[in-house]
Structure formats: C-alpha cells, structure tokens
Design a protein around this motif. Structure first.
Motif, PDB file in Angstrom:
ATOM      1  N   GLY A  97       0.815  -1.215   0.000  1.00  0.00           N
ATOM      2  CA  GLY A  97       0.000   0.000   0.000  1.00  0.00           C
ATOM      3  C   GLY A  97       0.845   1.260   0.000  1.00  0.00           C
ATOM      4  N   GLU A  98       0.450   2.213   0.814  1.00  0.00           N
ATOM      5  CA  GLU A  98       1.144   3.505   0.869  1.00  0.00           C
ATOM      6  C   GLU A  98       2.580   3.388   1.368  1.00  0.00           C
ATOM      7  OE1 GLU A  98       0.096   6.539  -0.273  1.00  0.00           O
ATOM      8  OE2 GLU A  98      -1.499   5.311  -1.127  1.00  0.00           O
ATOM      9  N   ARG A  99       2.893   2.319   2.077  1.00  0.00           N
ATOM     10  CA  ARG A  99       4.259   2.158   2.604  1.00  0.00           C
ATOM     11  C   ARG A  99       5.287   2.131   1.476  1.00  0.00           C
ATOM     12  NH1 ARG A  99       4.983  -0.754   8.140  1.00  0.00           N
ATOM     13  NH2 ARG A  99       6.786   0.567   7.913  1.00  0.00           N
ATOM     14  N   PHE A 101       5.166   3.788  -1.351  1.00  0.00           N
ATOM     15  CA  PHE A 101       5.389   5.169  -1.791  1.00  0.00           C
ATOM     16  C   PHE A 101       6.240   5.927  -0.776  1.00  0.00           C
ATOM     17  CE2 PHE A 101       1.357   3.980  -3.851  1.00  0.00           C
ATOM     18  CZ  PHE A 101       1.785   4.073  -5.164  1.00  0.00           C
ATOM     19  N   GLU A 102       5.977   5.689   0.511  1.00  0.00           N
ATOM     20  CA  GLU A 102       6.772   6.323   1.564  1.00  0.00           C
ATOM     21  C   GLU A 102       8.229   5.868   1.476  1.00  0.00           C
ATOM     22  OE1 GLU A 102       4.711   5.138   5.099  1.00  0.00           O
ATOM     23  OE2 GLU A 102       2.932   6.328   4.577  1.00  0.00           O
ATOM     24  N   ALA A 136       0.516   7.947  -9.279  1.00  0.00           N
ATOM     25  CA  ALA A 136       0.630   7.697  -7.832  1.00  0.00           C
ATOM     26  C   ALA A 136       2.024   8.028  -7.328  1.00  0.00           C
ATOM     27  CB  ALA A 136       0.282   6.232  -7.551  1.00  0.00           C
ATOM     28  N   ALA A 140       3.408  11.062  -4.571  1.00  0.00           N
ATOM     29  CA  ALA A 140       4.041  10.580  -3.326  1.00  0.00           C
ATOM     30  C   ALA A 140       5.067  11.558  -2.787  1.00  0.00           C
ATOM     31  CB  ALA A 140       4.704   9.226  -3.563  1.00  0.00           C
TER      32      ALA A 140
END
Length: 140
Positions: A97-99, A101-102, A136, A140
């Motif tokens: 998930g977002e991890r 992108f982080e 996406a 980020a």
C-alpha cells in the motif's frame, strides 16, 4: 536512444557490449560486491535494480541501521557511475500500500545526496497491486 541490458551474468554483459549495447543494469548486490572491478574494467553500469534484498520488506519497514547502511550503498553506487536506482520489483511491493510510496520517497531523498535518481520498476497491474500508475508516484 540508449539501449541497456538488465543482467548480472558476466557472459551476457560481454555479449551485450560486443553487440553494441550502451550500458548494463545490474542487481544492487552485484554492483556493490563488484564495485572495484566494475570501475577497473570500465563497465558502463548506469542503473541498478533489485534494490531490496530477499529479506527486506517494505511491509515490515526498515530500521535506522538499514537506512544508515543504505547511505554507504548509495555512495558506492554513485562512485561507480550508477545514475538510476530501480526499486520495487513485483513481490517487493505487493501488499505494501502507501508504505511503498513512503519508502520510495525516503530512498529518493537519500539518493539525491549522491546525485542518484530513484525510479519505480515499471510493472503491470497483473504483477503488483501497488504503484502501477505513474501518477501515484508523482503524488508521493
């Protein structure tokens, strides 16, 4: 246009050079382990892939020690002429998930200290459930 070959196999690298390829893209572990020889042999290694090792996990996250070690790795890669670090081969980002992108954003920030660019592995939706849309990454 420049043409490169993604491989860590020395015979394939020689064949690619003889065929007129412009550069090779090595797995990070190969590039770091063979940094001195790469520099001595003047291999045109402009990119590395498979940045995350087999035991690394974007889902679990990374310790401060891991990030500190990556600074040394990024510095070594820059010294041998690498310009681009490709991250996120299929399984390495699936389910993150977002991890992811982080992680990519933090790695990108660290890489800029050494003049390196971080690029996501170009994957189809069938290969990963995360980051198959370039927009996406831009957000980020």
């Amino acid at each position: 246009m420049r043409i490169g070959l993604c491989t860590g196999d020395r015979a394939e690298i020689r064949a690619a050079r003889e065929a007129g390829f412009d550069y090779v893209e090595l797995p990070r572990s190969t590039a770091v382990a063979e940094a001195a020889r790469i520099a001595d042999e003047d291999w045109p290694v402009e990119a590395v892939n498979l940045f995350l090792g087999q035991d690394d996990s974007v889902v679990k996250g990374f310790s401060d020690d891991w990030w500190e070690a990556m600074d040394g790795t990024l510095e070594t890669l820059a010294e041998i002429g690498v310009a681009t670090v490709v991250v996120g081969s299929g399984g390495q980002r699936r389910g993150s998930g977002e991890r992811f992108f982080e992680f990519a954003a933090r790695l990108s920030f660290a890489a800029t200290k050494f003049g390196l660019t971080v690029a996501p592995e170009n994957l189809r939706p069938e290969e990963s459930d995360v980051g198959t849309d370039v927009r996406a990454f831009a957000d980020a």
